[in-house]
Design an enzyme around this catalytic site. Sequence first.
Site, PDB file in Angstrom:
ATOM      1  CD  GLU A   1      44.477 106.760 151.982  1.00 49.38           C
ATOM      2  OE1 GLU A   1      43.482 106.111 152.115  1.00 49.38           O
ATOM      3  OE2 GLU A   1      44.553 107.957 151.543  1.00 49.38           O
TER       4      GLU A   1
ATOM      5  CG  ASP B   1      34.536 110.248 150.967  1.00 49.93           C
ATOM      6  OD1 ASP B   1      35.416 109.908 150.291  1.00 49.93           O
ATOM      7  OD2 ASP B   1      33.689 109.601 151.523  1.00 49.93           O
TER       8      ASP B   1
ATOM      9  CG  ASN C   1      44.585 108.479 154.954  1.00 46.22           C
ATOM     10  OD1 ASN C   1      45.695 107.898 154.866  1.00 46.22           O
ATOM     11  ND2 ASN C   1      43.512 107.853 155.336  1.00 46.22           N
TER      12      ASN C   1
END
Length: 275
Positions: free
Chosen positions: A153, A216, A150
């Site tokens: 990150e 996810d 994301n």
Amino acid sequence: MFLHQIAALGGRPILAAIIGNDAAGDLLISELERMCVSTGTIVRTSEVLTTTKTRVLAGHQHAPKNQVIRIDHEPSGSIPNGVRNEYLSLVRTAIEDADAVIFSDYGYGAADEHIFEFCREATANRSVPLIVDSRFRLSVFRGAFSATPNQEEAEAAIGGPINDESCKELLKKFGHRALLVTCGGRGMRLYEADKQCKVIPAIGSTEPVDVTGAGDTVIAAFALGLASGLDVADAASIANHAGGIVVMKKRTAVASADELAASLDREAARAFHRP
């Protein structure tokens, strides 16, 4: 979570993991089997604790409940060598039947550099895409087919704000063929070597109901697309649609195959009617 999403879209998820011989482990196995996730490559041992996350919700009786706190019970200490060797053997078994591999690292010790290197070599030998999902150590796992960080990150790995130049440099540094960065309500940015950045706008509302599990869902749909032989851009587009579906649902949810097909059909119809 991504295992449930893979199963919901018609894939056959196989989980290689280490969990405890405890009540939480029993419950986890039961839930995985209910979701049609293969559990034959899971190591169970009394030497580790099954990671458990308890969400406390609050609200009026007839009103939506909101999470106010989460209590985590996590394993501590290193994984014994005997357990790790058994785990590596089961990882090898899982990869033998895989059309794509997701390497998911949440910092609990099972997904370490040694296991990653084995996965990288094994998938390269079979020309199977390896996709990295690492919350804290994205820069450690290099040379995979792709990663799906994301924005937070990606910025942590870059050491500053993301832009086309910095993400291209990150792609080169990591040695991946593609980097798919999710940017919340602003959609995604796909970077491939020797190609321009592809901006993928968010699908549907830019004001999500609940973003739990969205990452996810994205990696699950992306991996399934690659496993089915789609190119990176088409797999990313499908993942974007899947993510757009689940963020409009409350709490942890998945996108069904019918919902995904309908979302893709709507996008195709809009594109057809554009002047």
